[in-house]
Design a protein around this motif. Sequence first.
Motif: not given
Length: 469
Positions: A356, A385, A388-390, A415, A424, A426-427
């Motif tokens: 993440l 999969d 996750v990127q924010r 996770w 997963r 959210a991102g």
Amino acid sequence: MSLRSRPTTASRAAVALTGLALAASLVGAPGAAATAVDRQRDGSEPLPGYTISNPPLEPLVVEGEPTRVRQGVREHAAYTIEVPQDWNGELVLWAHGYRGTGTVLTVDPPGFGLRQRLLEQGYAWAASSYARNGYDVRTGVLTTRDLAGYAARLLRRSEGERPERTYVTGVSMGGHVIGRSLEQYPRFYDGALPMCGVLGDHELFDYFLSYNLLAQDLADVDAYPVPADYQSEVVPQIKSELGLGGPIGAPITNPRGAQLRDLTTELSGGQRPGADVAFTVWKDFLFTLATPDDGGPLALNGGRLAQNLDTAYTPRTPVDVDATVERVAPSDPRLRRTRSLTAIPRIEGRPKVPVLTLHDLGDLFVPFSMEQVYAREAARRGQEDLLVQRAVRAAGHCEFTDAEVARAWDDLTTWVESRGLQARPAGDDVLTPAVLAEPTYGCEFTDPAGYAQPQRYPTRALYPRCPER
């Protein structure tokens, strides 16, 4: 968190103290009779030319009990390990960012309030200074992995078992360390939280090269290879020609200066909220990243890998820079191509475990495009999969609030602990141009409380507030 039953506090403390003493006698510093050569060979002193500054770290108090702190030197790198009394059986490694080219090695505890949060949740953490400064990802990868193994042995002696899970988190160049570590030691780490990270490896240096070549081309100045007087003589001339002398937030009115701004926006991730004003934050600093190659090690001369032979530049007005800009090949193509663990190694997008990330939208030092490079690489290898990127609406480098990091950390560990049974977290979509260009892009994971602390988060005010949710 996966807390498990433990012995009583008194017995646990006695075992821990005995274990720490035993660990020191088995794998700690050599005896007084050891020579300087012996200490160099066994890694208990820094490499020649380096010194260590690792002052005693005051333990924290968690649930009324002081933590246990151990500090020392291994593999020529300083380290700190901290364990709460009620250890949950898991370990977190902290990978620090670029330290510059000085000769003093230092250790950071986890930032953004993470040290306190980790200990309160029962995690032990460990951090290394790395054995060298400069942009030396190799030493970061190796000394962090060595420290993870050492901390695991230490915890086993003091707590009776090895860590159930091992995480790695960190910032900036530490993100490069993390990205490569996940591929150098597949599945050794159970999850990763790289923040503002150099996940695009060599393309960071391509970006620095492009910025300076484009500025030179637009100003009609020939200054490549970079001369010794580049900062003192050439850059002021370029800035004058392009009208780049204004303060942060001032509009760029010179047409060629505005084109450099727009070119930089495209190179750093494409049209997105705050891009124009972010350029005014970073326009001066990006010139300082062009320096002559001094013939020394790669860690001090990252530009040796940079190239723009295949870079397509837009926009192309008022100057068609794609046709006129100087094209440069890497001066060391072998190091550019190798898959070996070098000072500035490749990352191929093969994380194998949940990752993440957090990244500021307007960071132009380690640009948002680093996330895009990594996303494409992971997708190309069927690993999307696990990623996750924010995005965070700020223009600083690693300008995250404690709440943003805490949310990311908790979502990552939940996770990982679910072993795929839970969806997963959210991102953000970091690849679709129309999504990035939305005025509210980045709002989902941006902490609105950052606006109330302008001294800590100075660029938040450059972005309009997000709609209340």
